[in-house]
Each structure stands twice: as C-alpha cells, then as structure tokens.
Design an enzyme around this catalytic site. Structure first.
Site, short mmCIF file in Angstrom:
data_model
loop_
_atom_site.label_atom_id
_atom_site.label_comp_id
_atom_site.label_asym_id
_atom_site.label_seq_id
_atom_site.Cartn_x
_atom_site.Cartn_y
_atom_site.Cartn_z
CG HIS A 1 -1.82 1.19 1.32
ND1 HIS A 1 -3.16 1.08 1.61
CD2 HIS A 1 -1.61 2.52 1.14
CE1 HIS A 1 -3.72 2.27 1.61
NE2 HIS A 1 -2.80 3.17 1.32
CG HIS B 1 -0.85 7.10 -0.89
ND1 HIS B 1 -2.08 7.23 -1.47
CD2 HIS B 1 -1.04 6.42 0.28
CE1 HIS B 1 -3.00 6.67 -0.69
NE2 HIS B 1 -2.38 6.17 0.38
CG ASP C 1 -1.56 4.74 4.12
OD1 ASP C 1 -1.60 5.23 2.98
OD2 ASP C 1 -2.37 5.02 5.01
C1 NCD Z 1 -3.64 8.87 2.31
C2 NCD Z 1 -3.24 9.93 1.29
O1 NCD Z 1 -2.66 10.94 1.71
O2 NCD Z 1 -3.48 9.75 0.11
N1 NCD Z 1 -3.65 9.46 3.63
C3 NCD Z 1 -3.56 8.81 4.80
O3 NCD Z 1 -3.69 9.46 5.85
N2 NCD Z 1 -3.30 7.53 4.86
C4 NCD Z 1 -4.94 8.27 1.94
C5 NCD Z 1 -5.27 7.01 2.70
O4 NCD Z 1 -4.69 5.96 2.46
O5 NCD Z 1 -6.15 7.06 3.58
ZN ZN Z 2 -3.24 5.08 1.82
#
Ligand code: NCD
Ligand code: ZN
Length: 352
Positions: free
Chosen positions: A14, A16, A248
């Site tokens: 996971h 971003h 994440d």
């Molecule tokens: C994530 C993001 O910034 O895209 N933020 C987060 O707090 N984890 C989105 C997500 O996975 O919830």
């Molecule tokens: Zn996330």
C-alpha cells in the site's frame, strides 16, 4: 560483532506515489529498498479506468532512477460508475493487481469514492468471479460516528455483510488500526487479509495530541489508543500469513500539513525498513520480519516472493536519515519514529 539480517527483498502492499514533481522526489525512496508496491490510485482526478492505469504506470516507470527494476503494481479506484468489463480486462492483461475501495469522503482524495455499496455490487461480483482482489479503506464516513470508532463500525456495517454476500471475493483490509480489526481478520477465512503500516506500529493517539498537535503524525485511519497499537504489534510480528506490510507512505508537502486544516498522511518510505527492524527487534521477533515484509503479501496476492535479497545491518551508533525530502513542490517531512534507529539496509540488493 556486527549483527546483520538478510531477507528476501520486501514489497510494499500500500503506497502513495502521487504524480509529477512529488512522484519524482519520492519514488527513489521506495525503489531503493522495495522490489514492488501496490500503487494507490487516489490522484486528482483518480485512476479509474484501465487507460488511466496504463498512463500512470508509464509515468511511474519514466520517473524511476536509472537501473532500477522496481515494479509498480497498479490499482483502479472504484467508483459507482466503474465498468466491470474494464476491471476484468485490466486484471487479466496483467495491467492491474487490485481494485481500491474508498468510501466517499473517508480520506485524502476520496471524493469520487463509493457512497452506496449496492451500486458497486455488479463490479464486486465480477471481481469475485474473476479473482480480482479488493483493497479497502475500512472506515465508515457517517457524521455521527466518532472518528476513533470508524474502523470498528466499518467491520460491522460494511465488511462483514460484504464478505457474507460474496465469500469468494478476495479482500485486503488495509492499514488496520484496531484490536477489533485484528480479531476480525484472525477469525476470517482465507479470503481476508490485512496490511499494517509502519507508523501505526510506532505511534498511538497520544503521540499525535499530547503536548501539542503533531501534524506529521496525522494520518487516516487516525492512530488509536495504546492497547490497539499493542494488538497491531502482536499481530504483525506473529508470522500469521494473513498480515503483511502496507506502509501507506503518503507524501504531502509541509505547507499542506502544517496548516489550519492539514492533510492526512505520514511519509515513511525513507526509513520504513529501519523502523520495522527496530520494532521487530523490540518484540523479540526479528525472525518474523521477512514473513511480514517480504513473503506473506506476495503469497496472498498469488505472486512469487522476490528472488533478490537485502541485508540489514545493526550499527553500533544511530544511523541518520534526512529530516525532509526536497521537492520542487516543497519539502516533505520524513516520519520521525521518536527513537534512534540502528538498523539500515546496506548495499545494493543481491540476486539469488
Ligand atoms: C492517504 C493519502 O494521503 O493519500 N492518507 C492517509 O492518511 N493515509 C490516503 C489514505 O490511504 O487514507
Ligand atoms: Zn493510503
């Protein structure tokens, strides 16, 4: 004697990466240590169709450092208008690895997410029939549900009914933060697994709120009480095959976090492996780090573990990481675990 730990190269289930200048700045941080990552589709606008995923994958590959063999595993952002045929074609061609469900309004860039689960039933049925995994942001968004309860309520109101209706659907409950989620995943059948982030193994809600508000510890799902962090640590270090790493890692430039209404997301790509080795060592479970970071996720997704290996070395003195990553869009603060780190991945990954 220097202590070392050799693992198969890890994967991040996971992640971003964003786009443009931020993508270029953060991608090397993950590609240095990780072989593959599930790439979150919550861009603005989101990655909704196979065509969008192809274009985004190409931008990621173009931003990779010279010589990197990092593989982005693409996902599609589930909307109430998602075409089941497009999802199945994208999965069968190998373009996407999973589909991501964001309840509308649950987190950063989730406005196009799902409001009514009935509307996505046909696509979920089709995914169950064709073995397409569903990654879930497991929080309800109802205004009357306290933010600290949103994950537990999601299990009762959304996840459990969905799993009863579609037992063949392969589900990943992502970034779990509660003892309730740990208990639910442990009691489930083979079609449910969970990811845990690096930061939720380290911080509880006191770290976020006591002595001043710490915007760089604000993420969603929000960190919970200490008893929940302990449950996450016990589960992550247990070797249970249904739990694996999804960092994440969610970069936001400082100006959007250190403000009156700050964005959710902790940026952990840079020091994740050091922190994890520290946590697993603390728990007396260094021998389980490979299962959590390198084996369980691949097995759940039906992929081979990486052949290449990575060696972590425990240094006698603390190792240092940059406080911030520089980026033309603005600096991005690296997650501070709040304790010195001694472990560090050393040297380029070796094959075989
Ligand atoms: C994530 C993001 O910034 O895209 N933020 C987060 O707090 N984890 C989105 C997500 O996975 O919830
Ligand atoms: Zn996330």
């Amino acid at each position: 004697m220097t202590q070392t730990l050799t693992l198969r190269r890890p994967d991040d289930w996971h992640l971003h990466l964003r786009d443009g200048a931020v993508l270029e700045a953060v991608l090397p941080e993950t590609a240095r240590d990780f072989a593959r990552a599930i790439i979150m589709p919550n861009l603005v606008p989101p990655v909704v169709t196979g065509k969008d995923a192809t274009a985004y994958r190409d931008r990621i590959l173009a931003a990779l450092p010279e010589g990197s063999d990092f593989t982005p595993l693409m996902t599609l952002y589930l909307t109430e208008d998602t075409d089941p045929a497009d999802v199945v074609t994208a999965h069968q061609s190998g373009l996407i690895t999973a589909v991501k469900l964001y309840p509308a309004g649950a987190t950063t860039n989730s406005a196009s997410g799902v409001r009514n689960m009935d509307k996505v039933r046909p696509v979920l049925e089709s995914m169950a029939d064709h073995g397409v995994p569903l990654c879930m942001h497991g929080e309800v968004t109802d205004a009357d549900i306290d933010i600290f309860d949103r994950e537990a309520v999601f299990i009762d109101r959304v996840l459990d009914p969905l799993r009863r209706a579609l037992p063949e659907l392969k589900v990943i409950m992502e970034h779990i933060t509660t003892a309730q989620a740990v208990g639910y995943v442990k009691a489930a059948n083979k079609n449910l697994a969970a990811t845990i982030t690096t930061h939720h193994l380290v911080i509880n809600r006191n770290h976020l709120l006591v002595g001043g508000i710490r915007p760089h510890y604000y993420c969603l799902p929000v960190a919970k009480r200490e008893e929940h962090r302990q449950a996450l640590r016990a589960f992550a270090t247990s070797g249970d095959k249904r739990v694996f790493l999804g960092t994440d890692s969610a970069p936001h430039v400082d100006a959007t976090k250190e403000t009156g209404c700050g964005c959710a997301g902790c940026f952990t790509a840079t020091n994740t492996l050091s922190i994890l080795a520290h946590v697993f060592e603390d728990e007396g479970a260094l021998d389980q780090l490979e299962a959590f970071a390198s084996l369980n996720g691949a097995a759940y997704y039906g992929l081979h573990p990486n052949a290449a290996k990575i060696t972590l070395t425990r240094h006698p003195d603390p190792v240092s990481y940059p406080e911030k990553i520089t980026c033309p869009a603005g600096p991005i603060t690296v997650f501070d675990p709040g304790f010195p780190l001694y472990w560090r991945a050393s040297g380029p990954p070796s094959s075989g």
